[in-house]
Design an enzyme around this catalytic site. Structure first.
Site, short mmCIF file in Angstrom:
data_model
loop_
_atom_site.label_atom_id
_atom_site.label_comp_id
_atom_site.label_asym_id
_atom_site.label_seq_id
_atom_site.Cartn_x
_atom_site.Cartn_y
_atom_site.Cartn_z
N GLY A 106 -8.25 3.97 -6.00
CA GLY A 106 -8.76 5.15 -5.31
C GLY A 106 -7.64 6.10 -4.97
O GLY A 106 -6.77 5.76 -4.17
N VAL A 107 -7.63 7.26 -5.57
CA VAL A 107 -6.71 8.31 -5.14
C VAL A 107 -7.57 9.53 -4.82
O VAL A 107 -8.22 10.10 -5.69
CB VAL A 107 -5.66 8.64 -6.22
CG1 VAL A 107 -4.83 9.86 -5.81
CG2 VAL A 107 -4.73 7.44 -6.44
N GLY A 108 -7.60 9.82 -3.54
CA GLY A 108 -8.27 11.03 -3.10
C GLY A 108 -9.72 10.95 -2.70
O GLY A 108 -10.28 11.99 -2.35
N CYS A 129 -8.85 12.24 3.64
CA CYS A 129 -7.85 12.53 2.61
C CYS A 129 -7.83 14.01 2.23
O CYS A 129 -8.88 14.60 1.99
CB CYS A 129 -8.21 11.67 1.41
SG CYS A 129 -7.24 12.00 -0.01
N ASP A 145 0.81 -1.21 0.00
CA ASP A 145 0.00 0.00 0.00
C ASP A 145 0.84 1.26 0.00
O ASP A 145 1.72 1.44 0.83
CB ASP A 145 -0.88 -0.02 1.25
CG ASP A 145 -1.81 1.17 1.31
OD1 ASP A 145 -2.35 1.53 0.26
OD2 ASP A 145 -1.97 1.73 2.40
N THR A 146 0.54 2.14 -0.93
CA THR A 146 1.18 3.45 -0.93
C THR A 146 0.27 4.46 -1.63
O THR A 146 -0.63 4.06 -2.39
CB THR A 146 2.57 3.41 -1.60
OG1 THR A 146 3.19 4.69 -1.44
CG2 THR A 146 2.49 3.09 -3.07
N ALA A 147 0.52 5.73 -1.39
CA ALA A 147 -0.33 6.78 -1.96
C ALA A 147 -0.31 6.71 -3.49
O ALA A 147 -1.34 6.76 -4.14
CB ALA A 147 0.16 8.14 -1.48
#
Ligand SMILES: NC(=O)C1=CN([C@@H]2O[C@H](COP(=O)(O)OP(=O)(O)OC[C@H]3O[C@@H](n4cnc5c(N)ncnc54)[C@H](OP(=O)(O)O)[C@@H]3O)[C@@H](O)[C@H]2O)C=CC1
Ligand SMILES: Nc1nc2c(ncn2[C@@H]2O[C@H](COP(=O)(O)O)[C@@H](O)[C@H]2O)c(=O)[nH]1
Length: 842
Positions: free
Chosen positions: A659-661, A666, A609-611
């Site tokens: 999913g980003v953001g 967040c 897991d990472t951004a």
């Protein structure tokens, strides 16, 4: 290919609109093996400068057991005409093409399975729509063009990937096919006659084309004329019988030798046919084809040549197909392999973590209402679903088992957030069929303890809160909010001697001993009692919860709701029937070492897991994790694009996290402007994953059951929930009172300054301060417990009820069916608002 003039025109149109550097032209009735595309694409990566086209092996699928677009078991057809062709294909592909490719004189890449550089195909004007051998025609045209321009090029053959296709089952159809091939070859050789024997065109000119002219095109003339002469000489009594027999023996011996060699290469190197009798039949076919079949074949080809010489208008005739016979039931594992459930022993089948009917890559997908796909990206609030005609008569008919094969029986995963996912969450959610991912900030030894503890929990009964008779009311009150079942079991040794509820603790001094307030000799339930009976007994006795005992040993606690839930939910368990666990690793440091430690600790599902999951370091981390993960599913993220999904999957992920953001904690989108509305992100990534036989989890932004339903409609196999579960008894944080009597828990984002500080605690002050500058999350938020739904199971009930109902509106019984049948429309903000219930009048 084999598409006819109209089909070739359509292919040319498709070539013009194709966007990617490589194009594959494929016969609609052929079935690719799962890894075939990747294997045939490899030469383009390994020799980027030279490779212009690559082909794989074509094999006859007639007789094979096929399921959902994949060959389960390559069985040999019982028809000899098919068997002869199987041997012929083996000879041609495994011996012939390997040799021609080595000599850089390969003239044919079968239309059914070839990969080409799109720019070059367009450069040479695409496919010749009038050719009867368009696949060979394209390859020779490419070779001629590139030779003339002195540009480096290689046409390669890859013997591993297999494309299964139907071959003619009758001599009549075979005859038409072979006449067309021969006619097409004559056309091709005529068109490229200047290349034949011309050293300017390298091995193709001096080797490939002359061979095709002499042996493939004119060979049948020699053969048919030779046979006719022998027959005539025999009729006239002029045949030298011993010489004729020797020649016949030599031809037979040579033909059989080549066929035997091809069958041997197949068996020793690829072994697609595993039964002894099939191998025997192939060897026999290699012998028998020399008498009858071979001569007939020469006759067909001669007729094709004659048609070409007479300049008959080339005609495309459709080859009748009998179609594939579907084998049922099948399932697809998390690694994308199709399992043949029909052949699994019943016990294995029942325990199989892969679910029936979940084949990937061939499924129909969600549709937009009236076919109107919007031009902008969408999130959950932007969309709605319309009901379909349905044959699902009850919401209880719905099976929410996830198609990703990780073993979850409901599509709910708890996000790896420190304030949310700990041991109580892991236990409670797994008991109801979901999964909680432990955060990466927890040391491996602690994860090990949590995993061992979780696996020691009962898969049906709740874990009791136990205190002794001399414990105090204050201690009981502090523990009661840790679990939703609402009782403390007072024990002596391992035997329950009393039960204390919150009500009994009110209005008494906090130092009062439990022996003074407890209900003595409480109602107990013997382990194994029928669930409906437990419900009736507890209702009859007007108690909400009771200790469960084996003899007089306490083994758990059961509530009325718990009994009901256990009848509705299936726990998520490992192969030993113990609750399923998961943990995350970040992308820094020794990822393989950390992943190995988690595996050794007994973790069942690994999450990398990472951004920014679409960065090289993340891709490398996935590779490292995969290298030690063995059969453990690897989930990796986060990404929001098809390419990001593919890169993670190609690095070894079984599931891409999307999913980003969108997360409630967040700040990424406000800080960076980066991210993507979640519904569209999930839809695109799910399609990319599915094409590779893999899956996605939708991560973040879920606030209502409808959001989970919509994520599944978009193609997610499971949905990750974080903040929504923060305000529950089972989340990891401590409970607080806001002064007005409302209970809340503190939550924070994993990229917040608070989390970064904790994660970097071993680094220097300077490094920590620097890392803290890059916060992309909220450091503190209050997540209130809903008095009507204070436990995570209450929220899971709500989710599962909503999602089951959603499935029945769509007419779906499984997650895959739901994805196939969902019809989604786009709504205005007013449309969304209209759907919100009104708690008060207006
Ligand atoms: N789903 C989402 O939208 C987001 C989720 N998160 C969650 O927060 C947690 C912490 O994640 P993360 O920040 O990766 O953990 P870390 O802070 O541990 O960072 C891990 C590594 O990724 C690098 N990194 C972080 N962000 C970026 C970026 N935008 N571009 C390039 N490199 C980057 C860091 O390098 P360096 O610090 O030197 O730049 C570091 O080497 C995870 O659980 C993650 O899922 C975080 C942000 C967005
Ligand atoms: N940008 C950030 N994203 C975060 C952070 N902490 C967690 N997350 C992501 O959110 C989901 C959970 O979403 P939710 O809406 O259910 O709460 C989680 O899985 C992460 O991907 C953060 O600090 N910044």
């Amino acid at each position: 290919m084999g598409a006819g003039v109209g089909g070739l025109d359509a292919l040319n149109a498709a070539l013009n609109v194709a966007r990617h550097p490589l194009v594959r032209m494929v016969a609609a009735d052929s079935l690719l093996e799962p890894e075939a595309l990747v294997q045939v694409a490899r030469p383009f990566v390994e020799d980027r400068a030279n490779v212009v086209a690559a082909g794989g092996v074509i094999r006859a699928a007639n007789g094979a057991r096929v399921a959902r677009g994949s060959v389960l078991e390559p069985r040999l057809s019982s028809r000899w005409v098919v068997r002869f062709q199987v041997v012929e294909y083996l000879r041609s592909f495994l011996l012939g093409r390997t040799g021609w490719a080595d000599a850089n004189a390969l003239l044919i890449i079968s239309g059914a399975f070839g990969l080409f550089r799109r720019d070059l195909v367009v450069e040479v004007g695409g496919l010749d729509a009038l050719s009867l051998a368009e696949d060979a025609e394209l390859v020779v045209t490419l070779q001629e063009h590139l030779r003339r321009q002195r540009r480096p090029h290689r046409v390669v053959f890859v013997p591993e990937p297999v494309c299964w296709t139907e071959v003619p089952e009758t001599l009549a159809v075979l005859g038409r096919q072979r006449r067309r091939w021969s006619h097409g070859l004559a056309q091709l050789l005529w068109k490229h006659r200047r290349m034949i024997g011309n050293p300017r065109f390298g091995p193709v000119g001096v080797l490939g084309l002359p061979f095709f002219l002499l042996f493939e095109l004119l060979g049948p003339v020699v053969e048919v004329v030779g046979l006719a002469s022998v027959a005539l000489a025999a009729g006239l009594g002029a045949l030298d019988v011993p010489t004729a027999l020797v020649m016949f023996g030599l031809a037979l011996g040579l033909g059989t030798l080549l066929s035997t060699a091809a069958v041997a290469v197949e068996e020793f190197s690829y072994a697609r046919y595993t039964r002894g009798r099939e191998v025997g039949a192939l060897l026999l076919a290699g012998l028998m084809e020399n008498v009858g079949y071979r001569q007939l074949h020469a006759w067909f080809r001669l007729r094709g040549l004659v048609a070409a010489l007479l300049r008959r208008t080339p005609v495309w005739t459709a080859m009748p197909r009998t179609g594939f016979t579907e084998a049922e039931p099948v399932a697809v594992s998390w690694s994308g392999e199709i399992a043949d459930l029909a052949r699994m022993p019943a016990r294995e089948r029942a325990r199989s973590p892969i679910s029936p009917g979940s084949a990937c890559g061939t499924m129909a997908v969600m549709r937009f209402l009236n076919g109107q796909r919007p031009a902008t990206d969408l999130t959950y609030a932007d969309v709605f679903m319309v009901p379909n005609h349905s044959t699902v008569g009850s919401r209880l008919e719905v099976d929410l088992t996830t198609p990703d094969g990780v073993g979850t029986t409901i599509p709910v995963v708890v996000a790896n957030m420190t304030a949310i996912s700990g041991r109580r969450m892991a236990e409670t959610v797994a008991r109801r069929g979901g999964l909680a991912v432990l955060p990466q900030d927890i040391p491996a030894d602690v994860v090990g303890e949590v995993v061992a503890w979780t696996k020691a929990r009962h898969p049906v009964y709740d874990t009791p809160i136990t205190l002794s008779p001399t414990s105090t009311v204050g201690e009981a009150l502090a523990l009661l909010t840790k679990r939703a079942h609402g009782i403390v079991v007072v024990v002596e040794g391992s035997s329950p001697v009393g039960v204390v509820t919150d009500g009994q603790c009110q209005g008494v001094d906090r130092f009062t001993q439990l022996s003074q307030v407890m209900t003595e000799d409480p109602l107990t339930v013997p382990a194994g009692t029928d669930l409906p009976k437990i419900f009736d007994v507890l209702s009859g006795e007007r108690v909400s919860a009771a200790p469960v005992v084996e003899g007089d040993r306490l083994v758990g606690v059961v509530t009325r709701k718990g009994a009901l839930r256990s009848a509705l939910y299936q726990p998520a368990v490992d192969a030993n029937g113990l609750l399923l666990t998961s943990a995350a690793v970040g992308i820094n440091g020794d990822v393989a070492g950390k992943a190995g430690a988690l595996l050794a600790a007994g973790v069942d599902v690994l999450v990398v897991d990472t951004a920014h999951g679409h960065q090289e370091k993340a891709v490398e981390a996935v590779r490292a994790a995969r290298s030690v993960a063995g059969s453990m599913p690897v989930v990796a993220g986060n990404v929001v694009t098809a390419q990001g999904t593919r890169d993670l999957i190609e690095a070894g992920a079984d599931v891409a996290k999307v999913g980003v953001g969108p997360g409630a904690m967040c700040t990424t989108r406000m800080m960076t402007g980066v991210g993507r509305p979640q519904f569209s992100a999930v839809e695109e990534c799910a399609a990319a994953a599915r094409a590779l036989g893999k899956h996605v989890w939708a991560d973040g932004g879920v606030r209502h059951p409808r959001d989970i339903a919509l994520a599944l409609a978009a193609g997610a196999a499971s949905v990750m929930v974080g903040s929504w579960f923060a305000g529950t008894y089972e989340s990891a944080g401590d409970i607080h009172d806001d002064g007005s009597g409302r209970l809340y828990k503190e939550s924070f984002g994993m990229a917040s300054a608070r989390a970064v500080k904790a994660r970097t605690s071993t680094q220097s002050g300077f490094d920590r301060a620097r890392a803290g500058l890059f916060e992309e999350g909220i450091s503190s938020s209050r997540m209130y417990l809903d008095p009507a739904r204070p436990g995570v199971e209450d929220l899971v009930d709500q989710i599962v009820a909503g999602v089951r109902s959603s499935f029945t509106y769509a007419g779906a019984r499984t997650v895959d069916e739901f994805h196939e049948r969902a019809v989604v429309g786009v709504q205005s903000a007013a449309g969304y608002e209209e759907g919100r219930p009104l708690p008060t009048s207006w």
